[in-house]
Write an enzyme that holds these catalytic residues in place. Structure first.
Site, PDB file in Angstrom:
ATOM      1  N   ASN A 145       1.292  -2.695  -1.758  1.00 14.75           N
ATOM      2  CA  ASN A 145       2.307  -2.255  -2.713  1.00 14.75           C
ATOM      3  C   ASN A 145       1.807  -0.946  -3.315  1.00 14.75           C
ATOM      4  O   ASN A 145       0.909  -0.955  -4.143  1.00 14.75           O
ATOM      5  CB  ASN A 145       2.481  -3.346  -3.785  1.00 14.75           C
ATOM      6  CG  ASN A 145       3.345  -2.892  -4.945  1.00 14.75           C
ATOM      7  OD1 ASN A 145       4.024  -1.874  -4.853  1.00 14.75           O
ATOM      8  ND2 ASN A 145       3.322  -3.652  -6.028  1.00 14.75           N
ATOM      9  N   LYS A 180       3.282   1.060  -5.239  1.00 17.62           N
ATOM     10  CA  LYS A 180       3.804   1.341  -6.589  1.00 17.62           C
ATOM     11  C   LYS A 180       4.269   2.798  -6.672  1.00 17.62           C
ATOM     12  O   LYS A 180       4.810   3.318  -5.700  1.00 17.62           O
ATOM     13  CB  LYS A 180       2.735   1.010  -7.637  1.00 17.62           C
ATOM     14  CG  LYS A 180       2.211  -0.420  -7.479  1.00 17.62           C
ATOM     15  CD  LYS A 180       1.389  -0.897  -8.640  1.00 17.62           C
ATOM     16  CE  LYS A 180       0.921  -2.317  -8.365  1.00 17.62           C
ATOM     17  NZ  LYS A 180       0.239  -2.916  -9.504  1.00 17.62           N
ATOM     18  N   HIS A 222       8.628  -8.052  -9.194  1.00 13.36           N
ATOM     19  CA  HIS A 222       7.242  -7.716  -9.543  1.00 13.36           C
ATOM     20  C   HIS A 222       7.076  -7.704 -11.058  1.00 13.36           C
ATOM     21  O   HIS A 222       8.001  -7.325 -11.784  1.00 13.36           O
ATOM     22  CB  HIS A 222       6.879  -6.349  -8.954  1.00 13.36           C
ATOM     23  CG  HIS A 222       5.423  -6.050  -9.070  1.00 13.36           C
ATOM     24  ND1 HIS A 222       4.871  -5.551 -10.227  1.00 13.36           N
ATOM     25  CD2 HIS A 222       4.405  -6.230  -8.205  1.00 13.36           C
ATOM     26  CE1 HIS A 222       3.567  -5.428 -10.052  1.00 13.36           C
ATOM     27  NE2 HIS A 222       3.254  -5.831  -8.833  1.00 13.36           N
ATOM     28  N   GLU A 273       5.720  -5.733 -12.992  1.00 17.25           N
ATOM     29  CA  GLU A 273       5.988  -4.440 -13.641  1.00 17.25           C
ATOM     30  C   GLU A 273       7.484  -4.219 -13.798  1.00 17.25           C
ATOM     31  O   GLU A 273       7.926  -3.605 -14.778  1.00 17.25           O
ATOM     32  CB  GLU A 273       5.299  -3.310 -12.844  1.00 17.25           C
ATOM     33  CG  GLU A 273       3.787  -3.352 -13.077  1.00 17.25           C
ATOM     34  CD  GLU A 273       2.931  -2.932 -11.892  1.00 17.25           C
ATOM     35  OE1 GLU A 273       3.430  -2.262 -10.986  1.00 17.25           O
ATOM     36  OE2 GLU A 273       1.733  -3.311 -11.889  1.00 17.25           O
ATOM     37  N   GLU A 279       1.223 -13.703  -8.580  1.00 15.93           N
ATOM     38  CA  GLU A 279       0.423 -12.622  -9.149  1.00 15.93           C
ATOM     39  C   GLU A 279       0.237 -12.865 -10.645  1.00 15.93           C
ATOM     40  O   GLU A 279       1.109 -12.504 -11.443  1.00 15.93           O
ATOM     41  CB  GLU A 279       1.134 -11.274  -8.947  1.00 15.93           C
ATOM     42  CG  GLU A 279       1.365 -10.918  -7.505  1.00 15.93           C
ATOM     43  CD  GLU A 279       1.554  -9.411  -7.336  1.00 15.93           C
ATOM     44  OE1 GLU A 279       0.768  -8.815  -6.602  1.00 15.93           O
ATOM     45  OE2 GLU A 279       2.457  -8.850  -7.956  1.00 15.93           O
ATOM     46  N   GLY A 287      -4.316  -4.988 -11.511  1.00 14.79           N
ATOM     47  CA  GLY A 287      -4.856  -3.687 -11.878  1.00 14.79           C
ATOM     48  C   GLY A 287      -5.984  -3.751 -12.896  1.00 14.79           C
ATOM     49  O   GLY A 287      -6.407  -2.735 -13.426  1.00 14.79           O
ATOM     50  N   SER A 312      -5.740  -7.612  -8.132  1.00 17.94           N
ATOM     51  CA  SER A 312      -7.105  -7.141  -7.881  1.00 17.94           C
ATOM     52  C   SER A 312      -7.729  -7.700  -6.600  1.00 17.94           C
ATOM     53  O   SER A 312      -8.920  -7.989  -6.554  1.00 17.94           O
ATOM     54  CB  SER A 312      -8.003  -7.418  -9.094  1.00 17.94           C
ATOM     55  OG  SER A 312      -7.517  -6.721 -10.233  1.00 17.94           O
TER      56      SER A 312
END
Ligand code: PGA
Length: 250
Positions: A9, A11, A95, A97, A167, A173, A213
Site C-alpha cells: 500500500n 499510500k 483503510h 486512514e 490492521e 506506521g 509495521s
C-alpha cells in the site's frame, strides 16, 4: 488451502517517475513468483504506468479506494470501472486512514465492498482497533462491528471473493507490530465471525492479511502463524529491497 497475498500500500507516496522505478524493480525481483500473490497499490496517478511496468509478470495491481457509483459528479473520486480500465484486480477499502481522515464508516465500507464486487474487483476490507480501544478491552467488539457492518447483506458466494486485512491502528506506521500471537488470535476471531455468518468452508477459504509495521525482520514469524494469510504493507513496501524480502517470506 489459502494462497498468500502480499500487498504493498503505497499510500500518498511516489511521483509517477518514482512509481515506475519502484514497480520496475519489483517486477524484476518478484515478478515470477507462482506460489503466492503479489499486489501493488500505488496512488491513482500512477496506476496506469505501474500497470505497464508490471505487464507480463505475475504482479497484480490494486486501487487504494473507490467510489460506489460507477460515474457521476463526485469530484476527487474514482470508480470501479475506472480502476478496471487501467488493469486493477483488487481495491483496498476502509483503510484506517480513510476512516480517520476522510469520514469512512462501516456503512460506506459496505457500499464500496458491494461496488467492488459488482465491478469484478477483489475488495480488501480493512478492519482494526485503536490503541484506546485495545487498552479498554474492546478490540474484539470493535472488529466485530467493522466485520459485520462492512459485510452487511453480502452473500456467501460474494464472501468467497473478499479479502480481509486486520490492521490494528496502533501498529500502523509506528514500528510497533502486534505480536504474532496477538495478531493470530485476532485473525482466528475474525475467521470465527465469518464462520458464523457464512459457514466453516467459506471461513476456511477467506484470506486474512495482517497489516501494521510489517517488515523484513518480522514477516517470517507473522506468516508462520496458521491464521495469517498475507500482509498489507505500507512503509516497507516503498523500497525494492525491503518489499522483495517481505514478498519472499519463508
Ligand atoms: P505500515 O502501514 O506497514 O507502514 O505500518 C500498513 C498499512 O497502513 O496498510
Amino acid at each position: 488451502m489459502r494462497r498468500a497475498l502480499i500487498a504493498g500500500n503505497w499510500k500518498m507516496y511516489k511521483t509517477d517517475a518514482e512509481a515506475i522505478e519502484l514497480a520496475r524493480g519489483l517486477a524484476r525481483e518478484a515478478g515470477n513468483l507462482t506460489d503466492r500473490d503479489v499486489l501493488l497499490c500505488p496512488p491513482f496517478t500512477s496506476l496506469k504506468s505501474v500497470s505497464e511496468a508490471i505487464a507480463r509478470t505475475n504482479v497484480k495491481l490494486g486501487g487504494q479506494t473507490l467510489h460506489w457509483e460507477k460515474e457521476g459528479a463526485f469530484t476527487g473520486m474514482v470508480s470501479g470501472p475506472m480502476l478496471k480500465s487501467v488493469g486493477c484486480s483488487h481495491v483496498i477499502i476502509g483503510h484506517s486512514e480513510q476512516r480517520q481522515f476522510f469520514g469512512e464508516t462501516n456503512e460506506t465500507v459496505n457500499k464500496r465492498v458491494k461496488a467492488a464486487l459488482f465491478h469484478g474487483l477483489v475488495p480488501i476490507m480493512c478492519v482494526g482497533e485503536l490503541l484506546a480501544e485495545r487498552e479498554a478491552g474492546k478490540a474484539e467488539a470493535v472488529v466485530k462491528e467493522q466485520v459485520e457492518g462492512g459485510l452487511k447483506s453480502i452473500t456467501a458466494e460474494e464472501m468467497k471473493k473478499i479479502v480481509i486485512a486486520y490492521e490494528p491502528v496502533w501498529a500502523i506506521g509506528t514500528g510497533k507490530t502486534a505480536t504474532p500471537d496477538d495478531a493470530d488470535n485476532m485473525h482466528r476471531f475474525i475467521r470465527s465471525l465469518i464462520a458464523k455468518m457464512y459457514g466453516d468452508a467459506v471461513a476456511e477459504g477467506t484470506i486474512i492479511q495482517y497489516g501494521g509495521s510489517v517488515k523484513p525482520e518480522n514477516v517470517d514469524e507473522l506468516m508462520a502463524k496458521p491464521n495469517i494469510d498475507g500482509a498489507l504493507v505500507g512503509g516497507a513496501s516503498l523500497k525494492v529491497d525491503s518489499f522483495t524480502r517481505i514478498v519472499r517470506f519463508k
